[in-house]
Each structure stands twice: as C-alpha cells, then as structure tokens.
Design a protein around this motif. Structure first.
Motif, PDB file in Angstrom:
ATOM      1  N   TRP A 115      36.020  -6.542  23.524  1.00 45.07           N
ATOM      2  CA  TRP A 115      36.020  -5.072  23.543  1.00 45.07           C
ATOM      3  C   TRP A 115      37.413  -4.537  23.861  1.00 45.07           C
ATOM      4  O   TRP A 115      37.861  -3.552  23.277  1.00 45.07           O
ATOM      5  N   ALA A 124      37.751   0.953  23.317  1.00 41.89           N
ATOM      6  CA  ALA A 124      36.299   0.799  23.167  1.00 41.89           C
ATOM      7  C   ALA A 124      35.538   1.260  24.404  1.00 41.89           C
ATOM      8  O   ALA A 124      34.313   1.418  24.350  1.00 41.89           O
ATOM      9  N   ARG A 126      35.234   4.069  25.567  1.00 41.98           N
ATOM     10  CA  ARG A 126      34.533   5.331  25.310  1.00 41.98           C
ATOM     11  C   ARG A 126      33.094   5.095  24.841  1.00 41.98           C
ATOM     12  O   ARG A 126      32.220   5.920  25.076  1.00 41.98           O
ATOM     13  N   LEU A 127      32.856   3.968  24.164  1.00 38.59           N
ATOM     14  CA  LEU A 127      31.510   3.672  23.685  1.00 38.59           C
ATOM     15  C   LEU A 127      30.523   3.493  24.841  1.00 38.59           C
ATOM     16  O   LEU A 127      29.316   3.655  24.662  1.00 38.59           O
ATOM     17  N   LEU A 228      25.154  -1.452  20.631  1.00 39.90           N
ATOM     18  CA  LEU A 228      26.609  -1.581  20.532  1.00 39.90           C
ATOM     19  C   LEU A 228      27.084  -2.978  20.149  1.00 39.90           C
ATOM     20  O   LEU A 228      27.824  -3.137  19.170  1.00 39.90           O
ATOM     21  N   TYR A 232      28.703  -4.335  16.570  1.00 43.01           N
ATOM     22  CA  TYR A 232      30.058  -4.882  16.507  1.00 43.01           C
ATOM     23  C   TYR A 232      30.052  -6.271  15.859  1.00 43.01           C
ATOM     24  O   TYR A 232      30.898  -6.579  15.005  1.00 43.01           O
ATOM     25  N   LYS A 236      32.328  -6.624  12.621  1.00 35.26           N
ATOM     26  CA  LYS A 236      33.667  -6.834  13.187  1.00 35.26           C
ATOM     27  C   LYS A 236      34.689  -7.329  12.169  1.00 35.26           C
ATOM     28  O   LYS A 236      35.895  -7.091  12.331  1.00 35.26           O
ATOM     29  N   GLY A 242      38.477   0.036  14.796  1.00 33.42           N
ATOM     30  CA  GLY A 242      37.761  -0.292  16.019  1.00 33.42           C
ATOM     31  C   GLY A 242      36.564   0.576  16.329  1.00 33.42           C
ATOM     32  O   GLY A 242      35.646   0.736  15.517  1.00 33.42           O
ATOM     33  N   ASP A 243      36.579   1.154  17.522  1.00 32.14           N
ATOM     34  CA  ASP A 243      35.436   1.931  17.999  1.00 32.14           C
ATOM     35  C   ASP A 243      35.152   3.142  17.122  1.00 32.14           C
ATOM     36  O   ASP A 243      34.010   3.557  16.981  1.00 32.14           O
ATOM     37  N   GLN A 244      36.193   3.728  16.519  1.00 35.01           N
ATOM     38  CA  GLN A 244      35.964   4.858  15.621  1.00 35.01           C
ATOM     39  C   GLN A 244      35.135   4.433  14.414  1.00 35.01           C
ATOM     40  O   GLN A 244      34.246   5.162  13.972  1.00 35.01           O
ATOM     41  N   LEU A 246      32.951   2.006  14.400  1.00 38.09           N
ATOM     42  CA  LEU A 246      31.583   1.792  14.881  1.00 38.09           C
ATOM     43  C   LEU A 246      30.844   3.123  15.012  1.00 38.09           C
ATOM     44  O   LEU A 246      29.658   3.224  14.672  1.00 38.09           O
TER      45      LEU A 246
END
Length: 373
Positions: A115, A124, A126-127, A228, A232, A236, A242-244, A246
């Motif tokens: 992560w 990440a 923020r997720l 989550l 990922y 992946k 990345g997180d955006q 997802l």
C-alpha cells in the motif's frame, strides 16, 4: 505531545448528536464546542518531502475559511514533531480557528508495504479514512499540492447536495474525452467518459461505512474495507495512478454513489496548458488549485508556482491585498508567455472575491460593532 489521541468528531450538519472533544494547537485541556461551532473536517496524507506543501495547503485553508476547521494529518513518524512545531508557531488569531490530530500511516487490510508504494508514498492511506476515522461523519480529503482560493465552507456545502445514494464527490479527470488520460490509455474500468481525479474528494464516511458496494469479484456486495485489498489484487497489474485508479474502478461499478462537482473545484495544469478548457473556472474563477506534477517547484507552470509562493510567503497578520493579492498580480505579469498565464482572471477572480469578504468580516463588521449608538 507528538502523537495526539484522535478525538471523536461529529459534524452537527450531518449528525443529531455531538460526541467527544477537540484540541486546539498547544492546548492540553479539552472543551466541548457549541453546535454552531462544530468543525469542517479536512484530511491530508504527508510523507517524504511533503511537509512544506502540506503546511501551505493548511495555511490557505485557515486564511479564508469561516467555520472552525479540524485537521486530520496522516504523516510518517519523522514528520510529526515538525508539524507540531510549525503549527504552534502560527499566530493565535489563526490557531484559534482550527484543531488538529496527527496520525501514523496505517493500513487495516493487506500488505502495508504494498500500500505504501502504490503510486506516491503513502497516498493509498486515503482509502482507509472511513475505517480509521470511525467517529467522523464527513470530511474533505485533499492532496498536499492543493491550495484553497476560497473558503472551505463553500465546498463543504456540497455535502448537503448529495442525494440519498451519493457518498463521495470528485471532479472529472479531464473535460475533453479525446485528450483525457483514462479515455486514451486506461486498461481498467473507470468512471464516466473521462474518469475522476481524487486529489480533492468529499466523503460522507458514515454512508461509506454502511454501504455494500457492487464489484467485479463476487455477485454480492462488499463493505468498503472488505473490498479494498481484493480489488487491488485483481487490478494491480493494470493500474497506473494507484489509489485514484482504484477509486475509479469502485465508482464505475457504483456510479449512483458519486457526486461529480465541476472542474473549478480541482483546477490542474491540464485545464489550461493545452488551452483553457474549464468553463466553470472561466466563469467563476478557480476555487481550489491543484498543482500536480510538481509544478509548484519547477518552472513549467509559473502561474501555479506564483500562487504557491505568494501564499507561502504571506505573513499571517499582514493586509491580504497589500501582501498577497498585489504581489500575485505582479508575479502574474511574468507568466503571460505561457498558456495558463494568458488567463490571469481565471486565477484571480475567486481569490479577489474571497479577500474582499475576509476584509468585510474583519474590518467593516468590526467597525460597525464599535460605532453603534
């Protein structure tokens, strides 16, 4: 104290009862705030060399906002004492406007090292805000390279515009699909025609925690936390941002959950470096500036850099027009050779309006109150 115990925060706008306590910078005692002063929650994640950027972002929030602010700062252990030291140095006329907590970087599911390395260091995190901030009802998450050019109160009001299914809000990644990144290069599902940018994200955490999300992994829904890591693992090898990415995948399968706000609330170099393409900013001015791609620290987009430097260098107690607005106008004269610099009114319109309101609140109202008879 370097690590403050997270307080229980609930916003009166979205909850019936308020619980817990909140702490001011440098204050040891806890005190309950009246419901009228319940704060707007702002979350940010800072790792590596992002200390200064984060502090300038927080400074822009405090300069212009009206209601009380609660900062949730997620940072590497090495940055905690620096944040505490710098925030305590701010004048009391501003520190009384906010409270803050500093949290360690933690991931409740999956491999923490994976992560941490997803896209940018620690982004990440923020997720996991809905999982960690269990007592916060709603918040605004921003990247460290964001600057507020108007009160946070104004974007906070968007939370009240959510319908019964919406639980988050973001701006489109691009305004023009044919030159957007997702529409040209994405190898995974994404929201809408251009995807969304997660650098400025409103979140109703209560709704996120209580929702079963549709997904591509199992027929039934999954909670946010359950979803989550499997998400990922599945994508992946196909994600770039990345997180955006997802988040784009999540809202592709759950479009009814997302509120899309216009581009002036997340204004990036892409909105002017190929020619002006954010109509909302042309009409109303930039509300939130997002200097991604490191443009505050190089010479590729001097208009963005000028705004960052002027807010960074502004002495808290000085006159906003003399020490912020006029120096900004002067710096903009040196940017007219760039596409973004050719539209200075887009950058200046909202911040000028905001400063006039700040001036009225601090001077005109004050004088009126002292000249009644």
């Amino acid at each position: 104290m370097l690590h403050r115990r997270p307080a229980k925060y609930l916003d009166q706008s979205y909850k019936d009862k308020s619980e817990g306590t909140q702490k001011k910078p440098g204050e040891q005692k806890h005190s309950k705030e009246p419901s009228s002063l319940q704060c707007m929650h702002l979350a940010v994640v800072a790792c590596g060399d992002r200390l200064e950027e984060t502090l300038i972002m927080l400074k822009s929030a405090v300069l212009f906002s009206n209601r009380r602010l609660c900062f949730h700062i997620f940072a590497e252990d090495s940055l905690k004492p620096e944040f505490e030291k710098k925030l305590k140095e701010w004048p009391s006329s501003y520190t009384k406007k906010f409270e803050y907590n500093i949290y360690p970087i933690t991931f409740s599911v999956g491999n923490a090292q994976e992560w941490k390395k997803l896209f940018k260091p620690c982004a990440a995190q923020r997720l996991f805000l809905p999982v960690i901030l269990k007592d916060v009802d709603s918040l605004l998450y921003v990247d460290t390279d964001v600057l507020f050019l108007r009160p946070i109160d104004d974007i906070w009001h968007i939370l009240k515009e959510f319908n019964s299914t919406q639980l988050a809000a973001m701006a489109p990644e691009h305004e023009i699909p044919k030159i957007g990144w997702y529409s040209r290069f994405a190898r995974h599902p994404y929201y809408g025609t251009t995807g969304v940018n997660s650098g400025v994200m409103l979140m109703n955490l209560t709704r996120i925690r209580n929702t079963q999300f549709k997904n591509s992994m199992i027929p039934s829904g999954l909670t946010w936390e359950e979803m989550l890591y499997p998400l990922y693992q599945k994508y992946k090898n196909y994600i770039t941002w990345g997180d955006q990415d997802l988040l784009n995948i999540i809202f592709y399968f759950n479009p009814e959950c997302l509120y899309v706000f216009p581009c002036q609330w997340n204004y990036r170099p892409d909105h002017c470096m190929y020619g002006s393409n954010c109509k909302g900013a042309e009409e109303e001015g930039v509300s939130i500036l997002h200097g991604n791609r490191g443009v505050y620290h190089d010479d590729k987009q001097p208009t963005f850099k000028a705004l960052y430097e002027v807010i960074r260098d502004f002495p808290f107690e000085d006159n906003l027009f003399q020490s912020l607005y006029y120096p900004l106008q002067s710096k903009f004269l040196d940017t007219v050779h760039t596409l973004c610099g050719r539209i200075p009114q887009v950058f200046l319109k909202q911040i000028e309006k905001t400063m006039k309101k700040v001036y009225e609140n601090r001077v005109i109202v004050y004088l009126g109150a002292n000249h009644r008879y």
